[in-house]
Design a protein around this motif. Structure first.
Motif, PDB file in Angstrom:
ATOM      1  N   ARG A 201       0.836  -1.209   0.000  1.00 57.78           N
ATOM      2  CA  ARG A 201       0.000   0.000   0.000  1.00 57.78           C
ATOM      3  C   ARG A 201       0.873   1.262   0.000  1.00 57.78           C
ATOM      4  NH1 ARG A 201      -5.472  -0.806   1.717  1.00 57.78           N
ATOM      5  NH2 ARG A 201      -5.863  -3.006   2.201  1.00 57.78           N
ATOM      6  N   VAL A 202       0.331   2.340  -0.588  1.00 56.20           N
ATOM      7  CA  VAL A 202       0.980   3.647  -0.431  1.00 56.20           C
ATOM      8  C   VAL A 202       0.550   4.187   0.928  1.00 56.20           C
ATOM      9  CG1 VAL A 202       1.299   4.257  -2.845  1.00 56.20           C
ATOM     10  CG2 VAL A 202      -0.900   4.734  -1.772  1.00 56.20           C
ATOM     11  N   MET A 203       1.467   4.887   1.613  1.00 53.68           N
ATOM     12  CA  MET A 203       1.254   5.215   3.016  1.00 53.68           C
ATOM     13  C   MET A 203       1.082   6.718   3.267  1.00 53.68           C
ATOM     14  SD  MET A 203       1.238   2.223   4.281  1.00 53.68           S
ATOM     15  CE  MET A 203       1.264   2.608   6.020  1.00 53.68           C
ATOM     16  N   PHE A 204       0.067   7.022   4.085  1.00 52.75           N
ATOM     17  CA  PHE A 204      -0.209   8.394   4.517  1.00 52.75           C
ATOM     18  C   PHE A 204      -0.067   8.439   6.040  1.00 52.75           C
ATOM     19  CE2 PHE A 204      -2.637   7.543   0.706  1.00 52.75           C
ATOM     20  CZ  PHE A 204      -2.524   8.702  -0.054  1.00 52.75           C
ATOM     21  N   PRO A 205       1.060   8.937   6.576  1.00 50.66           N
ATOM     22  CA  PRO A 205       1.193   9.027   8.033  1.00 50.66           C
ATOM     23  C   PRO A 205       0.239  10.073   8.609  1.00 50.66           C
ATOM     24  CG  PRO A 205       3.101   9.991   6.970  1.00 50.66           C
ATOM     25  CD  PRO A 205       2.288   9.370   5.882  1.00 50.66           C
ATOM     26  N   ILE A 206      -0.329   9.767   9.766  1.00 48.60           N
ATOM     27  CA  ILE A 206      -1.275  10.678  10.430  1.00 48.60           C
ATOM     28  C   ILE A 206      -0.559  11.297  11.625  1.00 48.60           C
ATOM     29  CG2 ILE A 206      -3.494  10.824  11.633  1.00 48.60           C
ATOM     30  CD1 ILE A 206      -4.252   8.229   9.985  1.00 48.60           C
ATOM     31  N   HIS A 207      -0.451  12.629  11.620  1.00 51.84           N
ATOM     32  CA  HIS A 207       0.313  13.339  12.651  1.00 51.84           C
ATOM     33  C   HIS A 207      -0.606  13.973  13.697  1.00 51.84           C
ATOM     34  CE1 HIS A 207       3.015  13.297   9.117  1.00 51.84           C
ATOM     35  NE2 HIS A 207       3.999  13.248  10.001  1.00 51.84           N
ATOM     36  N   SER A 208      -0.065  14.109  14.901  1.00 51.56           N
ATOM     37  CA  SER A 208      -0.750  14.875  15.944  1.00 51.56           C
ATOM     38  C   SER A 208      -0.581  16.354  15.648  1.00 51.56           C
ATOM     39  CB  SER A 208      -0.150  14.558  17.319  1.00 51.56           C
ATOM     40  OG  SER A 208       1.153  15.119  17.413  1.00 51.56           O
ATOM     41  N   MET A 209      -1.188  17.185  16.471  1.00 50.79           N
ATOM     42  CA  MET A 209      -1.081  18.628  16.275  1.00 50.79           C
ATOM     43  C   MET A 209       0.365  19.103  16.422  1.00 50.79           C
ATOM     44  SD  MET A 209      -3.651  21.399  17.940  1.00 50.79           S
ATOM     45  CE  MET A 209      -4.819  22.205  16.870  1.00 50.79           C
ATOM     46  N   SER A 210       1.165  18.366  17.186  1.00 47.56           N
ATOM     47  CA  SER A 210       2.565  18.757  17.386  1.00 47.56           C
ATOM     48  C   SER A 210       3.499  18.073  16.407  1.00 47.56           C
ATOM     49  CB  SER A 210       3.005  18.424  18.812  1.00 47.56           C
ATOM     50  OG  SER A 210       2.930  17.029  19.029  1.00 47.56           O
ATOM     51  N   GLY A 211       2.966  17.213  15.537  1.00 49.79           N
ATOM     52  CA  GLY A 211       3.777  16.612  14.484  1.00 49.79           C
ATOM     53  C   GLY A 211       4.245  15.193  14.739  1.00 49.79           C
ATOM     54  N   ASN A 223      -6.138  -4.253  -7.899  1.00 52.16           N
ATOM     55  CA  ASN A 223      -7.597  -4.294  -8.079  1.00 52.16           C
ATOM     56  C   ASN A 223      -8.258  -5.493  -7.396  1.00 52.16           C
ATOM     57  OD1 ASN A 223      -7.723  -1.942  -9.641  1.00 52.16           O
ATOM     58  ND2 ASN A 223      -7.065  -3.071 -11.462  1.00 52.16           N
ATOM     59  N   THR A 224      -7.662  -5.987  -6.335  1.00 46.94           N
ATOM     60  CA  THR A 224      -8.239  -7.133  -5.644  1.00 46.94           C
ATOM     61  C   THR A 224      -9.499  -6.732  -4.889  1.00 46.94           C
ATOM     62  OG1 THR A 224      -7.865  -8.794  -3.948  1.00 46.94           O
ATOM     63  CG2 THR A 224      -6.721  -6.708  -3.653  1.00 46.94           C
ATOM     64  N   LYS A 225     -10.498  -7.580  -4.941  1.00 45.27           N
ATOM     65  CA  LYS A 225     -11.768  -7.310  -4.277  1.00 45.27           C
ATOM     66  C   LYS A 225     -11.750  -7.738  -2.812  1.00 45.27           C
ATOM     67  CE  LYS A 225     -14.611  -7.613  -8.464  1.00 45.27           C
ATOM     68  NZ  LYS A 225     -15.720  -8.320  -9.124  1.00 45.27           N
ATOM     69  N   LYS A 226     -10.751  -8.556  -2.444  1.00 40.25           N
ATOM     70  CA  LYS A 226     -10.700  -9.097  -1.082  1.00 40.25           C
ATOM     71  C   LYS A 226     -10.213  -8.065  -0.072  1.00 40.25           C
ATOM     72  CE  LYS A 226      -9.890 -13.889  -2.527  1.00 40.25           C
ATOM     73  NZ  LYS A 226      -8.941 -15.025  -2.477  1.00 40.25           N
ATOM     74  N   ALA A 227      -9.416  -7.091  -0.525  1.00 41.76           N
ATOM     75  CA  ALA A 227      -8.826  -6.106   0.391  1.00 41.76           C
ATOM     76  C   ALA A 227      -9.543  -4.763   0.287  1.00 41.76           C
ATOM     77  CB  ALA A 227      -7.346  -5.927   0.075  1.00 41.76           C
ATOM     78  N   ALA A 228      -9.652  -4.075   1.448  1.00 43.97           N
ATOM     79  CA  ALA A 228     -10.283  -2.743   1.462  1.00 43.97           C
ATOM     80  C   ALA A 228      -9.391  -1.749   0.725  1.00 43.97           C
ATOM     81  CB  ALA A 228     -10.479  -2.291   2.907  1.00 43.97           C
ATOM     82  N   LYS A 229     -10.028  -0.801   0.039  1.00 45.46           N
ATOM     83  CA  LYS A 229      -9.260   0.195  -0.716  1.00 45.46           C
ATOM     84  C   LYS A 229      -8.366   1.008   0.231  1.00 45.46           C
ATOM     85  CE  LYS A 229      -9.927   4.118  -3.887  1.00 45.46           C
ATOM     86  NZ  LYS A 229     -10.930   4.980  -4.543  1.00 45.46           N
ATOM     87  N   TYR A 230      -8.948   1.492   1.336  1.00 50.08           N
ATOM     88  CA  TYR A 230      -8.188   2.226   2.339  1.00 50.08           C
ATOM     89  C   TYR A 230      -8.196   1.441   3.648  1.00 50.08           C
ATOM     90  CZ  TYR A 230      -7.383   6.593  -0.179  1.00 50.08           C
ATOM     91  OH  TYR A 230      -6.929   7.538  -1.066  1.00 50.08           O
ATOM     92  N   LEU A 231      -7.056   1.432   4.318  1.00 50.99           N
ATOM     93  CA  LEU A 231      -6.915   0.731   5.594  1.00 50.99           C
ATOM     94  C   LEU A 231      -6.224   1.665   6.577  1.00 50.99           C
ATOM     95  CD1 LEU A 231      -7.287  -2.071   6.979  1.00 50.99           C
ATOM     96  CD2 LEU A 231      -4.951  -2.595   6.265  1.00 50.99           C
ATOM     97  N   ASN A 232      -6.811   1.840   7.763  1.00 51.31           N
ATOM     98  CA  ASN A 232      -6.220   2.712   8.783  1.00 51.31           C
ATOM     99  C   ASN A 232      -5.632   1.905   9.926  1.00 51.31           C
ATOM    100  OD1 ASN A 232      -6.909   5.002   7.414  1.00 51.31           O
ATOM    101  ND2 ASN A 232      -8.395   5.739   8.908  1.00 51.31           N
ATOM    102  N   SER A 233      -4.706   2.520  10.659  1.00 50.07           N
ATOM    103  CA  SER A 233      -4.182   1.907  11.881  1.00 50.07           C
ATOM    104  C   SER A 233      -5.337   1.682  12.852  1.00 50.07           C
ATOM    105  CB  SER A 233      -3.155   2.817  12.551  1.00 50.07           C
ATOM    106  OG  SER A 233      -1.996   2.932  11.769  1.00 50.07           O
ATOM    107  N   PRO A 234      -5.291   0.594  13.630  1.00 53.31           N
ATOM    108  CA  PRO A 234      -6.344   0.377  14.625  1.00 53.31           C
ATOM    109  C   PRO A 234      -6.182   1.343  15.803  1.00 53.31           C
ATOM    110  CG  PRO A 234      -4.630  -1.281  14.857  1.00 53.31           C
ATOM    111  CD  PRO A 234      -4.271  -0.462  13.644  1.00 53.31           C
ATOM    112  N   GLU A 235      -7.224   1.443  16.623  1.00 55.45           N
ATOM    113  CA  GLU A 235      -7.145   2.278  17.825  1.00 55.45           C
ATOM    114  C   GLU A 235      -6.033   1.762  18.735  1.00 55.45           C
ATOM    115  OE1 GLU A 235      -9.551   4.807  19.248  1.00 55.45           O
ATOM    116  OE2 GLU A 235      -9.899   5.111  17.108  1.00 55.45           O
ATOM    117  N   SER A 236      -5.305   2.696  19.336  1.00 54.95           N
ATOM    118  CA  SER A 236      -4.227   2.306  20.259  1.00 54.95           C
ATOM    119  C   SER A 236      -4.094   3.375  21.338  1.00 54.95           C
ATOM    120  CB  SER A 236      -2.911   2.160  19.492  1.00 54.95           C
ATOM    121  OG  SER A 236      -2.436   3.438  19.083  1.00 54.95           O
ATOM    122  N   ASP A 237      -3.119   3.201  22.216  1.00 56.29           N
ATOM    123  CA  ASP A 237      -2.894   4.194  23.276  1.00 56.29           C
ATOM    124  C   ASP A 237      -2.483   5.549  22.716  1.00 56.29           C
ATOM    125  OD1 ASP A 237      -3.558   2.427  25.226  1.00 56.29           O
ATOM    126  OD2 ASP A 237      -1.508   1.963  25.841  1.00 56.29           O
TER     127      ASP A 237
END
Length: 651
Positions: A201-211, A223-237
């Motif tokens: 996958r191509v990656m988009f890092p998600i930053h906090s307000m402080s970076g 073009n696989t139908k088995k995988a979601a088009k976009y996938l996000n990191s799961p909830e964590s601490d």
């Protein structure tokens, strides 16, 4: 460990108003700056920043301190993290001694997760720029989207190789623990197997307000139908998607400057807008908008413009978030794009000037746009029209400000050609229904509610008097004055009379000698430590400034010092006279104020001693002991009278 030289350099360079201005919209208020508290959900500003004193105070939560204290409170940094953040912001080179294996082991769990995320961010960027696969697949995709090399670098865009565990293996080999790879969601562990979550996958890092990197969004290119088009990191601490906005780190300054925030749907919408020069743009990252995300914007501006795709689905999805924005007391506009266009494609096809012109001409007040949209849908169907009018009034009911709500009702009445009284009646029905479902008392027309008096705050006079002494040392310690001491002497006739004696001294010298003479010790531990430190610094430093000590003292002491320094910015406290706590008036000289404060402290301590002796007398059994106690009480009572007399003369 960070060297003392680096820490001193950071404190000398960092400006509290600049750092806090990255997180909170600040407006000039005299010599200070004010804004909405970033720690509580408030509607009117109670957060103050003093550029002169280089401190801040949040009167709604009681928090305050220097620039490092803000970062520790707001961003949950530890002390070294806050110093490193400031060093990076101001381009200061960090001198750091090598950490031992034991010190690395002691790093807390959250920090370990941040470190793993930062490592992953660098790994994905290197794989995209430095490998044939990354350049052919990842980099070419971003180039095809019209992103320049500068934009790709700015947003830390990357590529995760199409291999089951190439990232996981590399991270483990570089000393990162599988425990934290799993907790951040970068690696999925099932039984004895482990594999990369973002494979191919191509990656988009998600930053906090402080970076700081909190998590990632990954887009699959096959073009696989088995995988979601976009996938996000799961909830964590460290990553809570409901509390994060994509692009907020890059947009915060532009949002505050423009006093408006453009809200879009996807990662590429944000990036394309930034590349086009519209940097006050963020995204909810494909999730439904939440109150926490709106409050994040509210710290920087009260104005949101919602941009949505030019199709029915995009319109409906965006309209659902408007009620939530209104509920938070924000001003909201909407801007739909032409049929078949979205913010990304439209920004690519137009210049910055054309894009800005379009946004200006097609941003409508929500009431105007929603009314016209719904009326088009209802057309000549009266039943449908009635339902849509209720929908409009329901949105208006979310607005907390009564005046704004009334203006919108009047506008709704005009657009929809319906009597205002009907709309008011509908609004009352909705409010009462909401109140009933939430268990709150229903509103009644013309009901007069007598407000209960606010409970009186119990004041501890000794605490306040000790605080006044510290305040005098901090604010006036090195000032010189003439102090009129009234000495009790015996005249030629054997009578006790007052004799005035003038003494010239610095404020800190007068306070120190008087308290030493009376053998007075502070009861509050923080004030006791601050007193000794202040006397030492005032006695040894030719040019004393509070900033010399506020960065080196304990948090509880720094908090008390901040309260004192920001006292003038707080609302005026009432009824001090009743508690015998002096407050400096404009026409009162510093010598008079110092003497008054010390005498007030003496009188309070004498009164406290008298009360203690009276309690002890209840336990006395022998007559001789009782007589001794009475004489002691009379002696202290006489002393109290003398102090009160002197205090009266001073005042």
């Amino acid at each position: 460990m960070i060297s003392k030289t680096t820490i001193d350099n950071v404190f000398e360079t960092a400006r509290v108003e600049e750092v806090i201005g990255d997180f909170v919209q600040l407006k000039r208020s005299g010599s200070n700056l004010k804004g909405l508290s970033p720690f509580t959900d408030e509607r009117s500003p109670s957060f103050m920043v003093s550029p002169v004193k280089q401190i801040w105070k949040d009167f709604s939560s009681g928090k305050g301190g220097n620039v490092v204290a803000f970062l520790m409170e707001h961003e949950h940094f530890n002390y070294p993290e806050a110093i490193k953040y400031l060093a990076k912001k101001y381009g200061i080179e960090i001198e750091e001694t090598q950490q031992s294996d034991e010190q690395k082991e002691q790093a807390n769990e959250r920090e370990s997760m941040y470190l793993v995320s930062e490592y992953a961010n660098e790994f994905f960027q290197k794989r995209m720029h430095e490998t044939d696969e990354g350049q052919a697949i990842g980099l070419s995709y971003f180039k095809e989207r019209g992103f320049t090399s500068e934009t790709i670098k700015k947003f830390d865009l990357g590529y995760s190789p199409d291999d089951w565990e190439v990232f996981t293996k590399a991270a483990l080999e570089d000393g990162y623990k599988l425990e934290f790879l799993e907790k951040t969601g970068l690696t999925i562990v099932k039984e004895n197997k482990r594999f990369d979550r973002f494979k191919g996958r191509v990656m988009f890092p998600i930053h906090s307000m402080s970076g700081r990197v909190l998590g990632f969004g990954g887009r699959i290119l096959s073009n696989t139908k088995k995988a979601a088009k976009y996938l996000n990191s799961p909830e964590s601490d460290i990553y809570h998607k409901s509390k994060v906005l994509y692009g907020i780190y890059y947009a915060k300054q532009a949002i505050a400057k423009e006093d408006n925030c453009y809200l879009v749907e996807g990662y590429t919408d944000v990036i394309q807008f930034h590349q086009s020069g519209i940097e006050n743009t963020v995204s909810s990252s494909g999730t439904a908008l939440t109150p926490e995300q709106i409050r994040l914007i509210n710290r920087l501006t009260k104005n949101i413009t919602v941009l949505f795709d030019g199709d029915a689905a995009g319109t409906r999805a965006s309209l659902r978030g408007i009620d939530l924005i209104l509920e938070q007391g924000m001003n909201v506009k909407v801007c739909p794009f032409p049929e078949g266009e979205d913010p990304d494609s439209f920004a690519r096809a137009n210049s910055e000037d054309e894009l800005r012109e379009f946004l200006e001409e097609n941003s409508y007040d929500f009431i105007t746009y929603k009314a016209s949209l719904l009326m088009d849908e209802a057309k000549n169907d009266p039943v449908k029209k009635a339902g849509l009018i209720r929908d409009m009034v329901n949105s208006i009911s979310k607005i907390p400000d009564n005046i704004q709500r009334e203006v919108y009702l009047q506008e709704c009445s005009r657009i929809m050609d319906i009597n205002e009284d009907v709309l008011y009646a509908t609004l009352a029905q909705i409010e009462n229904k909401d109140a009933k479902s939430s268990g709150k008392p229903q509103k009644k027309k013309m009901e007069v509610v007598k407000e209960e008096a606010a409970p009186k705050v119990k004041i501890d006079p000794l605490y306040e008097l000790e605080r006044k002494i510290i305040s005098l040392l901090v604010l006036y310690g090195r000032e010189e004055g003439e102090f009129h001491d009234m000495l009790l002497k015996q005249n030629d006739q054997g009578e006790m009379i007052y004799e005035s004696e003038i003494q010239e001294a610095k404020v800190f010298e007068k306070i120190f000698l008087d308290l030493q003479e009376d053998e007075i010790e502070f009861t509050n531990e923080d004030f006791k430590k601050l007193f000794l430190l202040l006397i030492e610094k005032l006695n040894s430093e030719d040019e004393f400034g509070v900033e010399m000590i506020i960065n080196d003292i304990e948090e509880s002491q720094a908090m008390k010092l901040t309260d004192i320094l920001m006292e003038e910015e707080q609302y005026e406290l009432h009824d001090w006279d009743r508690h015998d706590i002096p407050v400096k008036t404009k026409d009162q000289g510093i010598s008079q104020y110092v003497t008054q404060t010390i005498l007030s402290l003496r009188r309070h301590l004498v009164g406290k001693k008298i009360n203690e002796l009276l309690e002890e007398m209840k336990e006395v059994e022998s007559e001789s002991d009782r007589t001794d106690k009475i004489q002691e009480i009379m002696s202290y009572t006489s002393l109290s009278t003398i102090i009160s007399d002197r205090l009266g003369r001073v005042m």
